[in-house]
Design a protein around this motif. Structure first.
Motif, PDB file in Angstrom:
ATOM      1  N   ALA A 231     -54.869  47.520 -90.858  1.00 31.65           N
ATOM      2  CA  ALA A 231     -54.396  47.311 -89.492  1.00 31.65           C
ATOM      3  C   ALA A 231     -54.487  45.846 -89.096  1.00 31.65           C
ATOM      4  O   ALA A 231     -53.611  45.327 -88.397  1.00 31.65           O
ATOM      5  CB  ALA A 231     -55.204  48.172 -88.527  1.00 31.65           C
ATOM      6  N   GLN A 232     -55.543  45.178 -89.540  1.00 33.52           N
ATOM      7  CA  GLN A 232     -55.709  43.771 -89.185  1.00 33.52           C
ATOM      8  C   GLN A 232     -54.566  42.928 -89.738  1.00 33.52           C
ATOM      9  O   GLN A 232     -54.114  41.964 -89.093  1.00 33.52           O
ATOM     10  CB  GLN A 232     -57.057  43.249 -89.699  1.00 33.52           C
ATOM     11  N   LYS A 233     -54.056  43.289 -90.906  1.00 34.87           N
ATOM     12  CA  LYS A 233     -52.918  42.563 -91.473  1.00 34.87           C
ATOM     13  C   LYS A 233     -51.678  42.735 -90.594  1.00 34.87           C
ATOM     14  O   LYS A 233     -50.903  41.791 -90.391  1.00 34.87           O
ATOM     15  CB  LYS A 233     -52.637  43.063 -92.888  1.00 34.87           C
ATOM     16  N   VAL A 234     -51.492  43.940 -90.055  1.00 35.09           N
ATOM     17  CA  VAL A 234     -50.361  44.190 -89.155  1.00 35.09           C
ATOM     18  C   VAL A 234     -50.501  43.362 -87.886  1.00 35.09           C
ATOM     19  O   VAL A 234     -49.532  42.758 -87.399  1.00 35.09           O
ATOM     20  CB  VAL A 234     -50.275  45.693 -88.809  1.00 35.09           C
ATOM     21  N   ILE A 235     -51.712  43.322 -87.341  1.00 31.22           N
ATOM     22  CA  ILE A 235     -51.959  42.573 -86.104  1.00 31.22           C
ATOM     23  C   ILE A 235     -51.719  41.084 -86.330  1.00 31.22           C
ATOM     24  O   ILE A 235     -51.079  40.403 -85.507  1.00 31.22           O
ATOM     25  CB  ILE A 235     -53.404  42.833 -85.617  1.00 31.22           C
ATOM     26  N   ASP A 236     -52.215  40.573 -87.436  1.00 31.70           N
ATOM     27  CA  ASP A 236     -52.014  39.148 -87.746  1.00 31.70           C
ATOM     28  C   ASP A 236     -50.529  38.828 -87.894  1.00 31.70           C
ATOM     29  O   ASP A 236     -50.054  37.777 -87.440  1.00 31.70           O
ATOM     30  CB  ASP A 236     -52.762  38.779 -89.023  1.00 31.70           C
ATOM     31  N   LYS A 237     -49.784  39.723 -88.524  1.00 33.02           N
ATOM     32  CA  LYS A 237     -48.342  39.517 -88.700  1.00 33.02           C
ATOM     33  C   LYS A 237     -47.634  39.491 -87.347  1.00 33.02           C
ATOM     34  O   LYS A 237     -46.755  38.645 -87.098  1.00 33.02           O
ATOM     35  CB  LYS A 237     -47.767  40.617 -89.583  1.00 33.02           C
ATOM     36  N   ALA A 238     -48.022  40.422 -86.447  1.00 30.81           N
ATOM     37  CA  ALA A 238     -47.394  40.485 -85.126  1.00 30.81           C
ATOM     38  C   ALA A 238     -47.658  39.209 -84.338  1.00 30.81           C
ATOM     39  O   ALA A 238     -46.766  38.675 -83.669  1.00 30.81           O
ATOM     40  CB  ALA A 238     -47.921  41.699 -84.359  1.00 30.81           C
ATOM     41  N   LYS A 239     -48.870  38.706 -84.411  1.00 26.12           N
ATOM     42  CA  LYS A 239     -49.207  37.476 -83.694  1.00 26.12           C
ATOM     43  C   LYS A 239     -48.425  36.288 -84.247  1.00 26.12           C
ATOM     44  O   LYS A 239     -48.085  35.362 -83.497  1.00 26.12           O
ATOM     45  CB  LYS A 239     -50.709  37.219 -83.781  1.00 26.12           C
ATOM     46  N   ALA A 240     -48.132  36.329 -85.521  1.00 26.17           N
ATOM     47  CA  ALA A 240     -47.395  35.218 -86.133  1.00 26.17           C
ATOM     48  C   ALA A 240     -45.922  35.255 -85.747  1.00 26.17           C
ATOM     49  O   ALA A 240     -45.336  34.225 -85.367  1.00 26.17           O
ATOM     50  CB  ALA A 240     -47.546  35.265 -87.655  1.00 26.17           C
ATOM     51  N   VAL A 241     -45.304  36.435 -85.799  1.00 27.05           N
ATOM     52  CA  VAL A 241     -43.863  36.497 -85.540  1.00 27.05           C
ATOM     53  C   VAL A 241     -43.530  36.285 -84.074  1.00 27.05           C
ATOM     54  O   VAL A 241     -42.460  35.764 -83.740  1.00 27.05           O
ATOM     55  CB  VAL A 241     -43.267  37.840 -86.028  1.00 27.05           C
ATOM     56  N   ILE A 242     -44.427  36.680 -83.163  1.00 29.10           N
ATOM     57  CA  ILE A 242     -44.129  36.520 -81.738  1.00 29.10           C
ATOM     58  C   ILE A 242     -44.090  35.056 -81.335  1.00 29.10           C
ATOM     59  O   ILE A 242     -43.508  34.681 -80.322  1.00 29.10           O
ATOM     60  CB  ILE A 242     -45.139  37.303 -80.870  1.00 29.10           C
ATOM     61  N   ALA A 243     -44.723  34.215 -82.144  1.00 30.11           N
ATOM     62  CA  ALA A 243     -44.705  32.773 -81.866  1.00 30.11           C
ATOM     63  C   ALA A 243     -43.425  32.116 -82.361  1.00 30.11           C
ATOM     64  O   ALA A 243     -43.165  30.938 -82.076  1.00 30.11           O
ATOM     65  CB  ALA A 243     -45.913  32.104 -82.513  1.00 30.11           C
ATOM     66  N   GLY A 244     -42.599  32.873 -83.100  1.00 30.59           N
ATOM     67  CA  GLY A 244     -41.356  32.326 -83.644  1.00 30.59           C
ATOM     68  C   GLY A 244     -40.242  32.264 -82.618  1.00 30.59           C
ATOM     69  O   GLY A 244     -40.422  32.595 -81.434  1.00 30.59           O
ATOM     70  N   PRO A 245     -39.052  31.860 -83.055  1.00 29.78           N
ATOM     71  CA  PRO A 245     -37.925  31.647 -82.130  1.00 29.78           C
ATOM     72  C   PRO A 245     -37.448  32.909 -81.414  1.00 29.78           C
ATOM     73  O   PRO A 245     -36.933  32.836 -80.304  1.00 29.78           O
ATOM     74  CB  PRO A 245     -36.829  31.078 -83.042  1.00 29.78           C
ATOM     75  N   ASN A 246     -37.616  34.095 -82.017  1.00 27.98           N
ATOM     76  CA  ASN A 246     -37.152  35.335 -81.385  1.00 27.98           C
ATOM     77  C   ASN A 246     -38.207  35.992 -80.504  1.00 27.98           C
ATOM     78  O   ASN A 246     -37.936  37.004 -79.860  1.00 27.98           O
ATOM     79  CB  ASN A 246     -36.693  36.330 -82.459  1.00 27.98           C
ATOM     80  N   GLY A 247     -39.402  35.427 -80.478  1.00 25.24           N
ATOM     81  CA  GLY A 247     -40.456  35.902 -79.588  1.00 25.24           C
ATOM     82  C   GLY A 247     -40.753  37.375 -79.725  1.00 25.24           C
ATOM     83  O   GLY A 247     -40.862  37.915 -80.826  1.00 25.24           O
ATOM     84  N   VAL A 248     -40.843  38.042 -78.563  1.00 31.80           N
ATOM     85  CA  VAL A 248     -41.253  39.438 -78.541  1.00 31.80           C
ATOM     86  C   VAL A 248     -40.239  40.341 -79.237  1.00 31.80           C
ATOM     87  O   VAL A 248     -40.583  41.424 -79.730  1.00 31.80           O
ATOM     88  CB  VAL A 248     -41.483  39.894 -77.081  1.00 31.80           C
ATOM     89  N   ASP A 249     -38.981  39.928 -79.299  1.00 26.06           N
ATOM     90  CA  ASP A 249     -37.970  40.752 -79.978  1.00 26.06           C
ATOM     91  C   ASP A 249     -38.292  40.940 -81.455  1.00 26.06           C
ATOM     92  O   ASP A 249     -37.858  41.914 -82.074  1.00 26.06           O
ATOM     93  CB  ASP A 249     -36.587  40.111 -79.835  1.00 26.06           C
ATOM     94  N   SER A 250     -39.054  40.002 -82.025  1.00 22.05           N
ATOM     95  CA  SER A 250     -39.407  40.108 -83.444  1.00 22.05           C
ATOM     96  C   SER A 250     -40.280  41.321 -83.725  1.00 22.05           C
ATOM     97  O   SER A 250     -40.340  41.797 -84.864  1.00 22.05           O
ATOM     98  CB  SER A 250     -40.140  38.835 -83.895  1.00 22.05           C
ATOM     99  N   LEU A 251     -40.956  41.830 -82.694  1.00 21.73           N
ATOM    100  CA  LEU A 251     -41.832  42.985 -82.892  1.00 21.73           C
ATOM    101  C   LEU A 251     -41.044  44.242 -83.235  1.00 21.73           C
ATOM    102  O   LEU A 251     -41.605  45.210 -83.747  1.00 21.73           O
ATOM    103  CB  LEU A 251     -42.671  43.237 -81.628  1.00 21.73           C
ATOM    104  N   LYS A 252     -39.751  44.231 -82.962  1.00 22.70           N
ATOM    105  CA  LYS A 252     -38.932  45.396 -83.274  1.00 22.70           C
ATOM    106  C   LYS A 252     -38.886  45.661 -84.771  1.00 22.70           C
ATOM    107  O   LYS A 252     -38.568  46.776 -85.207  1.00 22.70           O
ATOM    108  CB  LYS A 252     -37.520  45.196 -82.728  1.00 22.70           C
ATOM    109  N   ASN A 253     -39.187  44.646 -85.560  1.00 20.51           N
ATOM    110  CA  ASN A 253     -39.183  44.809 -87.015  1.00 20.51           C
ATOM    111  C   ASN A 253     -40.536  45.248 -87.563  1.00 20.51           C
ATOM    112  O   ASN A 253     -40.684  45.427 -88.761  1.00 20.51           O
ATOM    113  CB  ASN A 253     -38.768  43.489 -87.674  1.00 20.51           C
TER     114      ASN A 253
END
Length: 710
Positions: free
Chosen positions: A262-284
């Motif tokens: 689960a921690q790997k999933v959380i770390d991934k989510a925190k990383a992608v939300i900082a990218g150009p697509n922001g919160v929309d990246s969480l859809k993946n």
């Protein structure tokens, strides 16, 4: 309606009726029927009346629809039992009202509906369902009567609410009749006159029975225990089968491996939300893909932060930067917040609503007249409501309504809020508005749960325990060796959950009703159930210690036996102590020496049930009882004379050394009024409700069958 005619002129009934209400009608419930396997198709029997399963299901289905948008939903079994209790209460109330010729006419019902908080809440609820501005219950009633077809969807709910109001009024009348039938007699008035007046100074010595309770010579015989059981037998009267059982509840919790993944999933989510697509990246990311949107003010953010224990959340919102993100982790729950917009919006407004009955031409004519400053209140088919406040950002309002109010807030003009080209329209004007800063948030959450591998492993471990402990005795004895806590429970057909304490609002194990059903309808004494997996987070297994299906709990029940044994032991000690000590000394000091204690002093006020240094607690569930009788014996004693009394918990020697009499003397009418204030049902409304409800619920035998159909 003879009963109402007699008391209609008494103002006290109005206070009762228009107040908060005298019965708590709980609108929740449901049952899944499979009655083909049972002869009795009733959900419950109240005396000779039957509450059918089909009737119950209809109520459940309607209430489920009414409450489908509620966020905090209860366990279905809890809701079912609450509904059944409500229906039982309604049946009892109908019977009593019919027997006493109590009914409610239209004028009386209208008075309650239009002049009570309940009526206003009804109106607000219906108004939200219709999306219309309705000023009063009377207005809503006229609307439904004038056009029943148009308001068909809400008419049923409105009539149901009026039925509740009628029940509330009938209950009030019945309670009022009962309370006025209870009057103090001369002895009770004499007792009240002595209460809180005469005070007695007492010298005493005592010897507690607990000092000799383990002495084998005071062990009561079987016949002595049975005598106590027969004396107190009504304490254990039952209407339905009762089961005494032990159960283990095993949480299906994430393992270390699950938490690491689960921690790997959380770390991934925190990383992608900082990218150009922001919160929309969480859809993946499937674990975070459920993204919801909400709007809050800074005040609401502070409340949320306090409730969640997340002090940083307020600072995050108050920063107000669009695009800012915030991560909240609490246990296995992880939430990501992102500010998607910051805007000044109308929060509250004072509005005037005008309802127009008629086609589009009529609507336009009225709208033009209003905006020209003309008085339209006397025009046919037009109703002007007084100014009222409105919560504009209320989620119950549609976006289109909010947008219209926002757009027209500063114009000072009437506009069309809602319109039906043929039947009518609602016109609205904003007289004043208050704006606040609203923060739009995109929210996505992830709750870490046990993997299928962990769930299987947890269940296999519990099954191993059950395979090796197939009797109730072994189940209880060996649970701790396998790492489980075997908890005792006493259940009947009205028990909705294992664990918890409904009396104090403590929740139990959700979806544990099937385990209770097994104990009451399928299990045999001494046997152990299979694993119940109805709760996704908890595994439950049950061992049936005993099942009782008579009129009373038997003496063999552990709690009953403990009560009777303790009480019989106390009686035996009292008898022996009295024979051993009475008449063996002439004063308190002499008895204290015989008791092996020292003399002491206390004071007794006849109307006070508490005495310093004396145990006056009432009879408890384990058969222990204090010595409240000490108060009456002191009050009846002659000053200066030494008495010996063997009570429930100790033997006493006492002497009244001084009596102080009160100078206050009350007349009979004053005493009667004081008695009614202190003991009358009307004196304390909530206490009166509880007493009345308790008496009503025990007036007839109630048999619950609901557990058979769940």
């Amino acid at each position: 309606m003879a009963a109402l005619e007699k008391i209609r002129k008494r103002s006290v009934i109005l206070t009762i009726v228009i107040g908060a209400g005298l019965l708590a009608f709980i609108i929740e419930g449901g049952v899944s029927a499979s009655q083909s396997f049972f002869n009795d198709t009733s959900a419950a029997r109240v005396g000779s009346d039957k509450i059918g399963v089909q009737e119950f299901n209809q109520r459940y289905e309607q209430m489920t629809q009414d409450n489908q948008n509620q966020q905090n939903k209860q366990d279905a079994a809890v809701e079912q039992q609450q509904l059944l209790t409500q229906m039982e209460m309604e049946t009892l109330l109908d019977n009593e009202c019919e027997a006493n010729s109590i009914d409610v006419n239209d004028d009386e019902l209208s008075m309650v509906v239009n002049n009570s908080q309940m009526g206003q809440q009804m109106t607000q609820y219906i108004a939200q369902q219709l999306g219309q501005n309705i000023q009063s219950p009377a207005q809503l009633d006229r609307m439904i009567q004038a056009n029943p077809e148009k308001f068909q969807l809400v008419a049923g709910k409105w009539n149901e609410m009026k039925k509740q109001a009628s029940d509330m009024l009938r209950s009030s009348v019945l309670q009022y009749m009962v309370s006025n039938a209870i009057q103090p007699n001369d002895l009770e008035l004499s007792v009240m006159n002595a209460e809180n007046s005469d005070t007695y100074e007492v010298s005493f010595a005592k010897k507690d029975y607990s000092t000799v309770a383990t002495d084998k010579k005071y062990q009561p015989s079987q016949s002595e225990i049975e005598a106590v059981y027969n004396q107190y037998k009504n304490l254990w009267k039952i209407n339905d089968p009762q089961a005494r059982l032990h159960y283990v509840a095993v949480n299906i919790a994430p393992s270390k491996a699950d938490l690491a993944a689960a921690q790997k999933v959380i770390d991934k989510a925190k990383a992608v939300i900082a990218g150009p697509n922001g919160v929309d990246s969480l859809k993946n990311i499937s674990e975070f893909s459920n993204i919801q949107n909400s709007k809050i003010t800074l005040e609401q953010a502070k409340q949320f932060a306090q409730q969640m224990g997340d002090s940083a959340f307020t600072a995050f919102v108050s920063g107000g930067a669009k695009g800012a993100t915030h991560f909240f982790d609490k246990g296995n729950n992880h939430v990501i917040f992102k500010i998607t917009d910051v805007a000044e919006l109308v929060d509250t407004a004072k509005v005037v609503v005008v309802e127009v009955q008629g086609d589009k031409a009529k609507q336009n004519k009225v709208l033009a007249a209003l905006n020209a400053g003309q008085d339209v209140s006397k025009m046919q088919g037009v109703q002007v409501a007084p100014e009222q406040p409105m919560q504009v950002q209320n989620p119950q309002l549609s976006d289109s309504v909010r947008n219209q109010i926002e757009a027209n807030a500063a114009t000072g003009k009437y506009f069309v809020l809602q319109s039906d080209a043929k039947n009518g329209a609602a016109l609205l004007k904003v007289n004043s508005a208050v704006k606040k800063t609203f923060y739009s948030l995109a929210v996505s959450s992830y709750e870490v749960v046990a993997s299928s591998q962990t769930s299987t492993s947890t269940q296999d471990k519990l099954q191993t325990f059950l395979n090796k402990n197939k009797t109730a005795a072994a189940f209880e004895k060996n649970a701790a060796k396998y790492g489980y806590a075997a908890q005792e429970a006493f259940v009947n057909s009205a028990t909705a959950q294992l664990g918890g304490n409904p009396q104090f609002g403590m929740p139990g194990i959700t979806n544990s009703r099937k385990a209770i059903k097994w104990a009451l309808t399928e299990g045999k004494k001494g046997t152990v159930s299979n694993i119940f997996t109805d709760n996704n987070d908890v595994l439950v297994a049950v061992a049936l210690d005993d099942i009782y299906d008579g009129d009373f709990l038997p003496l063999t029940d552990p709690e009953v036996l403990t009560f009777c044994t303790n009480k019989a032991r106390a009686l035996k000690i009292a008898k022996a102590m009295e024979a051993q000590y009475k008449g063996k000394a002439s004063n308190v000091a002499g008895y204290a020496k015989l008791f092996g204690t020292t003399p002491d002093v206390t004071s007794v006020t006849f109307g006070n049930d508490q005495v310093m240094k004396i145990n006056t607690t009432p009879l408890s569930l384990d058969g222990q009882e204090g010595d409240g009788g000490f108060i009456g014996r002191v009050a009846a004693a002659k000053q200066g004379k030494t008495y010996v009394w063997a009570g429930n918990s100790a033997i006493y020697a006492f002497t009244v050394t001084k009596t102080t009499k009160s100078a206050m003397k009350l007349k009979k009418e004053e005493l009667k009024n004081r008695w009614m204030m202190q003991y009358g049902i009307i004196s304390n409304q909530q206490m009166g409700i509880d007493r009345f409800t308790s008496v009503l619920m025990t007036s007839k035998k109630i048999k619950n069958n609901l557990v058979k159909f769940q």
